[in-house]
Design a protein around this motif. Structure first.
Motif, PDB file in Angstrom:
ATOM      1  N   TRP A  27       0.823  -1.234   0.060  1.00  0.00           N
ATOM      2  CA  TRP A  27      -0.028  -0.189   0.091  1.00  0.00           C
ATOM      3  C   TRP A  27       0.767   1.362   0.123  1.00  0.00           C
ATOM      4  N   PHE A  28       0.464   2.270  -0.585  1.00  0.00           N
ATOM      5  CA  PHE A  28       1.123   3.548  -0.687  1.00  0.00           C
ATOM      6  C   PHE A  28       0.451   4.716   0.141  1.00  0.00           C
ATOM      7  N   ILE A  29       0.772   5.459   1.138  1.00  0.00           N
ATOM      8  CA  ILE A  29       0.420   6.483   1.976  1.00  0.00           C
ATOM      9  C   ILE A  29       0.950   7.667   1.298  1.00  0.00           C
ATOM     10  N   CYS A  30      -0.018   8.654   1.066  1.00  0.00           N
ATOM     11  CA  CYS A  30       0.247   9.949   0.432  1.00  0.00           C
ATOM     12  C   CYS A  30      -0.261  11.038   1.069  1.00  0.00           C
ATOM     13  N   SER A  31       0.638  12.121   1.425  1.00  0.00           N
ATOM     14  CA  SER A  31       0.356  13.280   1.764  1.00  0.00           C
ATOM     15  C   SER A  31       0.455  14.581   1.235  1.00  0.00           C
ATOM     16  N   ALA A  32      -0.310  15.606   0.905  1.00  0.00           N
ATOM     17  CA  ALA A  32      -0.188  16.615   0.161  1.00  0.00           C
ATOM     18  C   ALA A  32       0.246  17.724   1.029  1.00  0.00           C
ATOM     19  N   GLY A  33       0.535  18.880   0.239  1.00  0.00           N
ATOM     20  CA  GLY A  33       0.841  20.347   0.666  1.00  0.00           C
ATOM     21  C   GLY A  33       2.121  20.327   1.537  1.00  0.00           C
ATOM     22  N   ILE A  34       3.077  19.487   1.340  1.00  0.00           N
ATOM     23  CA  ILE A  34       4.172  19.540   2.048  1.00  0.00           C
ATOM     24  C   ILE A  34       5.485  20.153   1.460  1.00  0.00           C
ATOM     25  N   THR A  35       6.028  21.106   1.959  1.00  0.00           N
ATOM     26  CA  THR A  35       7.020  22.027   1.213  1.00  0.00           C
ATOM     27  C   THR A  35       8.279  21.057   1.198  1.00  0.00           C
ATOM     28  N   GLY A  36       9.213  21.376   0.357  1.00  0.00           N
ATOM     29  CA  GLY A  36      10.281  20.688  -0.205  1.00  0.00           C
ATOM     30  C   GLY A  36      11.299  20.487   1.203  1.00  0.00           C
ATOM     31  N   LYS A  37      11.442  21.556   1.959  1.00  0.00           N
ATOM     32  CA  LYS A  37      12.113  21.513   3.087  1.00  0.00           C
ATOM     33  C   LYS A  37      11.554  20.566   4.383  1.00  0.00           C
ATOM     34  N   PRO A  48      16.324  18.006  -7.937  1.00  0.00           N
ATOM     35  CA  PRO A  48      16.216  18.212  -6.227  1.00  0.00           C
ATOM     36  C   PRO A  48      14.692  19.069  -5.995  1.00  0.00           C
ATOM     37  N   LEU A  49      14.299  18.853  -4.785  1.00  0.00           N
ATOM     38  CA  LEU A  49      13.204  19.838  -4.182  1.00  0.00           C
ATOM     39  C   LEU A  49      13.621  21.154  -3.906  1.00  0.00           C
ATOM     40  N   ASP A  50      12.697  22.009  -4.251  1.00  0.00           N
ATOM     41  CA  ASP A  50      12.859  23.576  -3.727  1.00  0.00           C
ATOM     42  C   ASP A  50      12.199  23.571  -2.373  1.00  0.00           C
ATOM     43  N   ASP A  51      12.885  24.139  -1.320  1.00  0.00           N
ATOM     44  CA  ASP A  51      12.327  24.113  -0.125  1.00  0.00           C
ATOM     45  C   ASP A  51      11.184  24.842   0.119  1.00  0.00           C
ATOM     46  N   ALA A  52      10.704  25.769  -0.655  1.00  0.00           N
ATOM     47  CA  ALA A  52       9.284  26.661  -0.543  1.00  0.00           C
ATOM     48  C   ALA A  52       8.235  25.824  -1.522  1.00  0.00           C
ATOM     49  N   THR A  53       8.544  25.150  -2.294  1.00  0.00           N
ATOM     50  CA  THR A  53       7.499  24.749  -3.136  1.00  0.00           C
ATOM     51  C   THR A  53       6.753  23.410  -2.437  1.00  0.00           C
ATOM     52  N   GLN A  54       5.367  23.465  -2.624  1.00  0.00           N
ATOM     53  CA  GLN A  54       4.762  22.270  -1.797  1.00  0.00           C
ATOM     54  C   GLN A  54       4.535  21.093  -2.970  1.00  0.00           C
ATOM     55  N   TYR A  55       4.804  20.039  -2.148  1.00  0.00           N
ATOM     56  CA  TYR A  55       4.761  18.663  -3.101  1.00  0.00           C
ATOM     57  C   TYR A  55       3.775  17.616  -2.369  1.00  0.00           C
ATOM     58  N   THR A  56       3.566  16.604  -3.183  1.00  0.00           N
ATOM     59  CA  THR A  56       2.919  15.285  -2.401  1.00  0.00           C
ATOM     60  C   THR A  56       4.025  14.371  -2.078  1.00  0.00           C
ATOM     61  N   VAL A  57       4.054  14.022  -0.943  1.00  0.00           N
ATOM     62  CA  VAL A  57       4.966  12.967  -0.471  1.00  0.00           C
ATOM     63  C   VAL A  57       4.075  11.406  -0.349  1.00  0.00           C
ATOM     64  N   CYS A  58       4.792  10.326  -0.962  1.00  0.00           N
ATOM     65  CA  CYS A  58       4.146   9.062  -0.760  1.00  0.00           C
ATOM     66  C   CYS A  58       5.216   8.178  -0.301  1.00  0.00           C
ATOM     67  N   MET A  59       4.574   7.305   0.426  1.00  0.00           N
ATOM     68  CA  MET A  59       5.589   6.193   0.980  1.00  0.00           C
ATOM     69  C   MET A  59       4.896   4.875   0.860  1.00  0.00           C
ATOM     70  N   GLY A  60       5.467   3.847   0.412  1.00  0.00           N
ATOM     71  CA  GLY A  60       5.238   2.460   0.450  1.00  0.00           C
ATOM     72  C   GLY A  60       5.209   1.771   1.680  1.00  0.00           C
TER      73      GLY A  60
END
Length: 220
Positions: free
Chosen positions: A163-173, A207-219
């Motif tokens: 299964w894969f858990i995803c969480s949105a709106g997380i900054t690159g930092k 690479p990720l930008d510290d201020a940009t928001q990303y969706t982070v997913c983990m298996g």
């Protein structure tokens, strides 16, 4: 008698202002205040990262707790009504196959990924609303982004997982700190990755930008 005329003296005027010692004291105080503010912000950020990482750790606990209690997968439980009561939703697809169908950020009551949260809450494993479609039903993370789960791999570059858990709106930092805590420290490899997609697909961003928001997913 002769009047005595006092000579007019040109006395130097006293200069007004701060001494070097006074200025130094003010600078020290300002430095202490700035240091306290920065330290406080650092503590706030650390608390947010801790809360974000807790989401990724808790979801597997919900799954295993539900399986231990009902021998079924939340959202995919074919006997959800019998296990949880008449208010439990049932997916429109085949249940009981060990797959959580639907996207992690689905809002369709017929999707197992959406029903997942109702099932674990009705089972007493997680807090939150059990009313499908309620404004407070969708789970949010510490920064206000959506949290969800799905069986399909969200990033093609991700390693295998059930299964894969995803969480949105997380900054690159924050995403980089999460990856360092929970995976290999590289947001483009391993079981945890990040991307700019609202519903992730394709390669992760690096690479990720510290201020940009990303969706982070983990298996898991």
């Amino acid at each position: 008698p002769e009047s005595t005329i006092m000579p007019q003296l040109n006395l130097p005027r006293r200069q007004s202002g701060f001494t070097l010692i006074e200025i130094a004291i003010v600078l020290v105080i300002i430095g202490l205040l700035l240091g306290g503010i920065l330290k406080g912000q650092e503590l706030i950020n650390s608390a947010r990262v801790k809360n974000l990482s807790t989401d990724f750790r808790n979801v597997p606990v919900f799954i295993y707790g539900y399986q231990d209690k009902f021998r079924a997968l939340p959202g995919d439980d074919p006997a959800a009504v019998a296990h949880l009561g008449a208010t439990a939703g049932q997916a429109a697809v085949s249940q009981g196959n060990g797959v959580i169908d639907g996207a992690w950020n689905s809002t369709a009551a017929a999707d197992e990924s959406y029903l997942f949260w109702q099932h674990v809450r009705l089972a007493g494993l997680a807090p939150g609303s059990t009313t499908l479609g309620a404004t407070d039903y969708v789970p949010l993370n510490a920064v206000g982004g959506r949290v969800g789960i799905q069986s399909a791999k969200p990033f093609t570059t991700m390693s295998s997982g059930t299964w894969f858990i995803c969480s949105a709106g997380i900054t690159g930092k924050f995403a980089k700190q999460l990856d360092a805590q929970l995976d290999d420290g590289d947001t483009n490899t391993g079981s945890m990755q990040a991307g700019t997609f609202a519903s992730p697909a394709g390669a992760a961003t690096d690479p990720l930008d510290d201020a940009t928001q990303y969706t982070v997913c983990m298996g898991v």
